[in-house]
Design a protein around this motif. Structure first.
Motif, PDB file in Angstrom:
ATOM      1  N   THR A  50      -4.883 -13.164   1.974  1.00 41.66           N
ATOM      2  CA  THR A  50      -4.046 -12.090   1.467  1.00 41.66           C
ATOM      3  C   THR A  50      -4.717 -10.757   1.777  1.00 41.66           C
ATOM      4  OG1 THR A  50      -2.886 -11.269  -0.507  1.00 41.66           O
ATOM      5  CG2 THR A  50      -5.084 -12.216  -0.848  1.00 41.66           C
ATOM      6  N   LEU A  51      -4.346  -9.700   1.066  1.00 44.75           N
ATOM      7  CA  LEU A  51      -4.818  -8.361   1.380  1.00 44.75           C
ATOM      8  C   LEU A  51      -5.596  -7.770   0.214  1.00 44.75           C
ATOM      9  CD1 LEU A  51      -1.524  -7.008   2.995  1.00 44.75           C
ATOM     10  CD2 LEU A  51      -3.593  -7.693   4.214  1.00 44.75           C
ATOM     11  N   ASP A  52      -6.515  -6.899   0.560  1.00 50.14           N
ATOM     12  CA  ASP A  52      -7.311  -6.144  -0.406  1.00 50.14           C
ATOM     13  C   ASP A  52      -7.076  -4.667  -0.098  1.00 50.14           C
ATOM     14  OD1 ASP A  52      -9.212  -5.144  -2.144  1.00 50.14           O
ATOM     15  OD2 ASP A  52     -10.748  -6.605  -1.598  1.00 50.14           O
ATOM     16  N   PHE A  53      -6.546  -3.925  -1.069  1.00 50.49           N
ATOM     17  CA  PHE A  53      -6.220  -2.511  -0.871  1.00 50.49           C
ATOM     18  C   PHE A  53      -7.508  -1.705  -0.753  1.00 50.49           C
ATOM     19  CE2 PHE A  53      -4.726   1.689  -2.386  1.00 50.49           C
ATOM     20  CZ  PHE A  53      -3.670   1.863  -1.519  1.00 50.49           C
ATOM     21  N   ALA A  54      -7.611  -0.917   0.322  1.00 48.28           N
ATOM     22  CA  ALA A  54      -8.866  -0.218   0.592  1.00 48.28           C
ATOM     23  C   ALA A  54      -8.732   1.293   0.612  1.00 48.28           C
ATOM     24  CB  ALA A  54      -9.444  -0.694   1.933  1.00 48.28           C
ATOM     25  N   GLY A  55      -7.569   1.821   0.365  1.00 45.67           N
ATOM     26  CA  GLY A  55      -7.410   3.274   0.371  1.00 45.67           C
ATOM     27  C   GLY A  55      -6.100   3.655   1.018  1.00 45.67           C
ATOM     28  N   THR A  56      -5.872   4.969   1.154  1.00 42.70           N
ATOM     29  CA  THR A  56      -4.587   5.408   1.672  1.00 42.70           C
ATOM     30  C   THR A  56      -4.681   6.814   2.240  1.00 42.70           C
ATOM     31  OG1 THR A  56      -2.272   5.775   1.095  1.00 42.70           O
ATOM     32  CG2 THR A  56      -3.884   6.349  -0.567  1.00 42.70           C
ATOM     33  N   VAL A  57      -3.741   7.120   3.116  1.00 45.10           N
ATOM     34  CA  VAL A  57      -3.496   8.488   3.548  1.00 45.10           C
ATOM     35  C   VAL A  57      -2.263   8.976   2.808  1.00 45.10           C
ATOM     36  CG1 VAL A  57      -2.825   9.958   5.484  1.00 45.10           C
ATOM     37  CG2 VAL A  57      -4.528   8.164   5.828  1.00 45.10           C
TER      38      VAL A  57
END
Length: 276
Positions: A85-92
């Motif tokens: 699955t996915l691990d949220f690492a940040g955003t623009v």
């Protein structure tokens, strides 16, 4: 399979399978891709520590075939160890708008998928049939606190994976409950023409992965009208209208970050097939 009688058959099964991580899931370095379709653009990062998924699944169901009724129901439950699955690492961001999220691939110790699908048709007479279908899937991550993504916020003092606390959460990118109910008219002798009116009913989807910035979707109902005519032995004509009432709605997988994407309104089509 077990035949209860000449009309009803019970079915059951069990299986085990494995899926190795893809090259992109293991070795990508911030490429541009759409891994969560609600966002036009995402940037996932590979994880060379990923393990293969291991899935155990059981299925059970039945089918029924009578002179005027046909139907069936199947249900399943799957346990997936080391689900990728996915691990949220940040955003623009642009102001309050989340433009481009960054993710890292990770294994979660245990995830489950459970659901069912069914169908039914009933001939009221030799030219009028009612029908319906239904399908549903529920996915859940049961071990959100665990991650093997090297750059996870959980490695740097956050309350958990994707910078959120909590041991469980729905899995992302799961379509909501959907049903289709309709009426079908068919020329009774040779079946050379017919028409069908169907309602597509989609439930709201509030089982979303909030830690990955997935957003809920409202439910909706649309209507479709279809017809066909076998004009001659070699010529078949079809026509129809999709979204007959011009409903304004979003699918759960439509993008909604930079702009809100909605489905088309009333859509007309016509076609012909010539065989000679």
């Amino acid at each position: 399979d077990y035949a209860v009688d000449e009309n009803v058959t019970m079915k059951a099964g069990a299986g085990f399978g494995m899926r190795a991580p893809t090259m992109a899931e293991m070795y990508s370095v911030g490429y541009f891709a759409t891994v969560t379709p609600q966002f036009v653009l995402t940037t996932p990062a590979g994880n060379s520590l990923l393990k293969a998924e291991k899935r155990t699944q059981i299925d059970i169901g039945f089918t029924a075939e009578y002179e005027k009724f046909r139907g069936g129901l199947n249900a399943y439950h799957a346990w997936i160890k080391d689900f990728i699955t996915l691990d949220f690492a940040g955003t623009v961001r642009q102001g309050a708008t989340l433009v481009q999220p960054f993710y890292g691939y990770t294994n979660t110790d245990l995830a489950t998928l459970a659901g069912f699908e069914g169908y039914a048709e009933h001939d009221l007479n030799d030219w009028f049939t009612t029908f319906g279908t239904v399908s549903f899937t529920e996915g859940r991550d049961h071990s959100r606190r665990g991650t093997n993504y090297p750059f996870s916020t959980a490695k740097f003092g956050s309350p958990g994976r994707s910078n959120r606390a909590g041991a469980e959460e729905p899995l992302p990118v799961i379509f909501p409950l959907e049903a289709r109910l309709g009426l079908r008219l068919t020329e009774p002798v040779e079946g050379r023409w017919g028409a069908e009116l169907a309602a597509r009913i989609v439930d709201n989807q509030d089982r979303v992965a909030l830690s990955l910035a997935e957003q809920p979707t409202a439910g909706y109902t649309t209507f479709d009208l279809r017809a066909f005519a076998q004009v001659s032995d070699g010529l078949l004509v079809v026509a129809g209208v999709e979204n007959l009432t011009d409903k304004n709605y979003q699918e759960h997988f439509d993008a909604r970050n930079i702009t809100q994407v909605f489905q088309p309104g009333a859509n007309y089509y016509f076609g012909a097939e010539l065989t000679y």
